[in-house]
Design an enzyme around this catalytic site. Structure first.
Site, PDB file in Angstrom:
ATOM      1  N   SER A  28       0.856  -1.186   0.000  1.00  0.00           N
ATOM      2  CA  SER A  28       0.000   0.000   0.000  1.00  0.00           C
ATOM      3  C   SER A  28       0.889   1.232   0.000  1.00  0.00           C
ATOM      4  CB  SER A  28      -0.880   0.026   1.247  1.00  0.00           C
ATOM      5  OG  SER A  28      -1.382   1.337   1.420  1.00  0.00           O
ATOM      6  N   HIS A  53      -1.227  -1.295  -4.294  1.00  0.00           N
ATOM      7  CA  HIS A  53      -2.509  -0.951  -3.654  1.00  0.00           C
ATOM      8  C   HIS A  53      -2.535   0.556  -3.402  1.00  0.00           C
ATOM      9  CE1 HIS A  53      -6.010  -1.939  -1.055  1.00  0.00           C
ATOM     10  NE2 HIS A  53      -5.547  -0.999  -0.248  1.00  0.00           N
ATOM     11  N   ASP A 100      -4.734   3.723  -1.853  1.00  0.00           N
ATOM     12  CA  ASP A 100      -5.797   4.028  -0.895  1.00  0.00           C
ATOM     13  C   ASP A 100      -6.327   5.439  -1.101  1.00  0.00           C
ATOM     14  OD1 ASP A 100      -5.991   1.672   0.866  1.00  0.00           O
ATOM     15  OD2 ASP A 100      -3.872   2.109   1.264  1.00  0.00           O
ATOM     16  N   MET A 102      -8.907   8.254   0.031  1.00  0.00           N
ATOM     17  CA  MET A 102      -9.699   8.630   1.219  1.00  0.00           C
ATOM     18  C   MET A 102     -10.218  10.056   1.059  1.00  0.00           C
ATOM     19  SD  MET A 102      -7.319   7.153   4.267  1.00  0.00           S
ATOM     20  CE  MET A 102      -6.444   5.596   4.142  1.00  0.00           C
ATOM     21  N   HIS A 141      -8.389   1.128  -3.893  1.00  0.00           N
ATOM     22  CA  HIS A 141      -9.305   0.945  -2.759  1.00  0.00           C
ATOM     23  C   HIS A 141      -9.952   2.288  -2.452  1.00  0.00           C
ATOM     24  CE1 HIS A 141      -9.493  -0.077   1.861  1.00  0.00           C
ATOM     25  NE2 HIS A 141     -10.693   0.060   1.328  1.00  0.00           N
ATOM     26  N   MET A 170     -12.093   4.578  -0.408  1.00  0.00           N
ATOM     27  CA  MET A 170     -12.731   4.833   0.884  1.00  0.00           C
ATOM     28  C   MET A 170     -13.396   6.191   0.783  1.00  0.00           C
ATOM     29  SD  MET A 170      -9.619   3.296   3.165  1.00  0.00           S
ATOM     30  CE  MET A 170      -8.494   3.382   1.771  1.00  0.00           C
ATOM     31  N   MET A 210     -11.551  -5.869   5.542  1.00  0.00           N
ATOM     32  CA  MET A 210     -10.708  -4.925   6.284  1.00  0.00           C
ATOM     33  C   MET A 210     -10.337  -5.546   7.626  1.00  0.00           C
ATOM     34  SD  MET A 210     -10.143  -2.266   4.422  1.00  0.00           S
ATOM     35  CE  MET A 210      -9.161  -1.466   5.703  1.00  0.00           C
ATOM     36  N   PHE A 219      -6.189   4.775   8.261  1.00  0.00           N
ATOM     37  CA  PHE A 219      -4.792   5.034   8.600  1.00  0.00           C
ATOM     38  C   PHE A 219      -3.952   3.771   8.477  1.00  0.00           C
ATOM     39  CE2 PHE A 219      -7.528   7.859  11.006  1.00  0.00           C
ATOM     40  CZ  PHE A 219      -7.012   9.103  10.664  1.00  0.00           C
ATOM     41  N   GLY A 220      -2.686   3.962   8.167  1.00  0.00           N
ATOM     42  CA  GLY A 220      -1.739   2.858   8.205  1.00  0.00           C
ATOM     43  C   GLY A 220      -1.273   2.635   9.637  1.00  0.00           C
ATOM     44  N   GLY A 221      -0.600   1.518   9.847  1.00  0.00           N
ATOM     45  CA  GLY A 221       0.067   1.284  11.115  1.00  0.00           C
ATOM     46  C   GLY A 221      -0.818   0.903  12.280  1.00  0.00           C
ATOM     47  N   ASP A 259      -6.499  -6.235   4.453  1.00  0.00           N
ATOM     48  CA  ASP A 259      -5.866  -4.916   4.451  1.00  0.00           C
ATOM     49  C   ASP A 259      -5.904  -4.342   5.859  1.00  0.00           C
ATOM     50  OD1 ASP A 259      -4.946  -2.404   3.802  1.00  0.00           O
ATOM     51  OD2 ASP A 259      -6.675  -1.845   2.572  1.00  0.00           O
ATOM     52  N   GLY A 260      -4.714  -4.166   6.433  1.00  0.00           N
ATOM     53  CA  GLY A 260      -4.613  -3.535   7.740  1.00  0.00           C
ATOM     54  C   GLY A 260      -3.922  -4.440   8.744  1.00  0.00           C
TER      55      GLY A 260
HETATM   56  C1  DX5 Z   1      -6.088   1.572   5.732  1.00  0.00           C
HETATM   57  C2  DX5 Z   1      -5.667   1.324   4.323  1.00  0.00           C
HETATM   58  C3  DX5 Z   1      -4.535   0.386   4.201  1.00  0.00           C
HETATM   59  C4  DX5 Z   1      -3.267   0.825   4.887  1.00  0.00           C
HETATM   60  C5  DX5 Z   1      -2.712  -0.393   5.568  1.00  0.00           C
HETATM   61  O1  DX5 Z   1      -7.274   2.263   5.757  1.00  0.00           O
HETATM   62  O2  DX5 Z   1      -6.741   0.811   3.548  1.00  0.00           O
HETATM   63  O3  DX5 Z   1      -4.281  -0.022   2.855  1.00  0.00           O
HETATM   64  O4  DX5 Z   1      -2.285   1.349   4.021  1.00  0.00           O
HETATM   65  O5  DX5 Z   1      -1.624  -0.008   6.329  1.00  0.00           O
HETATM   66  P1  DX5 Z   1      -0.849  -1.013   7.288  1.00  0.00           P
HETATM   67  O6  DX5 Z   1      -0.394  -2.166   6.448  1.00  0.00           O
HETATM   68  O7  DX5 Z   1       0.243  -0.179   7.817  1.00  0.00           O
HETATM   69  O8  DX5 Z   1      -1.843  -1.462   8.348  1.00  0.00           O
HETATM   70 ZN    ZN Z   2      -6.395  -0.152   1.511  1.00  0.00          ZN
END
Ligand code: DX5
Ligand code: ZN
Length: 227
Positions: A10, A35, A37, A39, A68, A70, A139, A145-147, A175-176
């Site tokens: 991602s 991927h 994202d 948003m 993706h 969102m 999901m 958010f990542g992480g 994902d996540g």
């Molecule tokens: C979250 C995103 C993910 C995100 C995952 O809303 O859809 O694609 O980048 O990040 P990690 O792998 O850090 O959880």
């Molecule tokens: Zn995603």
């Protein structure tokens, strides 16, 4: 039919100022898909980028662009993301009242159609659209958010989706919170497309190949066990 294992970095965790180089680096490091994202600050509490950004990213790789969305509504933007170079376009089941129509639109644009399910959305949400689907995205964190930490209760949902698709050629994506520690569990439950942001884009460019390989190795080992 066993769907192939795919690792999809991602770019949410990439350095956007060096976008082309970051995408080329994960391509070279063994990514199967990229991927992206999207948003909107409305469906999720964060804002990223739109179709123009996807179009600018497109020349950096030949790899499959997995977009993706969102965003809500999604329908007014599907054509723009298709034109920008998306190959799979995934909308959230919660993003609008007419999921069936959105999926038809994506396929009419010549793209693969995906549905994403938030953690609290039951698997049954896809029951009546299965024949319009190329991918189900379970999901494994709340989107935005990542992480974030992987939600273990999603393993049961992955298994439910796997049972529902009953051998159809539909990808199950997660994902996540995907890391080498969680990759085995999601693969064992039935996921074949593993998205990872922070676990891949860490340690500098030279670490990306090892980061991807660690996730792939864990998932492959689990898939081997279940055969
Ligand atoms: C979250 C995103 C993910 C995100 C995952 O809303 O859809 O694609 O980048 O990040 P990690 O792998 O850090 O959880
Ligand atoms: Zn995603």
């Amino acid at each position: 039919m066993v769907q192939p294992l795919r690792i999809a970095p991602s770019i949410l965790s990439a350095d956007f100022a060096r976008l082309g180089a970051e995408i080329a680096a994960v391509d070279e490091a063994g990514a199967d898909w990229i991927h992206l994202d999207v948003m909107d600050g409305h469906f999720v509490p964060n804002i990223t980028f739109g179709p123009q950004f996807v179009a600018h990213a497109r020349p950096a790789t030949q790899k499959h662009f997995d977009v993706h969305l969102m965003i809500a509504p999604a329908d007014p933007y599907l054509e723009a993301f298709a034109a920008a170079g998306a190959e799979t376009i995934t909308v959230h089941a919660e993003a609008g009242p007419h999921l069936d129509r959105s999926l038809q639109t994506i396929r009419d644009l010549g793209k693969r159609a995906g549905v994403a399910l938030n953690p609290a959305t039951p698997a049954v949400a896809i029951e009546h659209v299965l024949d319009r689907l190329d991918l189900v995205l379970v999901m494994t964190v709340n989107p935005g958010f990542g992480g974030q930490a992987f939600i273990p209760a999603m393993l049961e949902k992955i298994a439910q989706v796997k049972a529902m698709i009953a051998g159809r050629e539909i990808d199950i994506e997660v994902d996540g919170g995907i890391t080498p520690d969680t990759a085995g569990d999601v693969a064992r439950a039935g996921a074949n497309v593993l998205v990872a942001g922070s676990a891949i884009f860490k340690g500098g460019t030279s670490a990306y190949a090892g980061n991807i390989a660690a996730i792939r190795t864990a998932a492959e080992a689990a898939r081997g066990e279940s055969c």
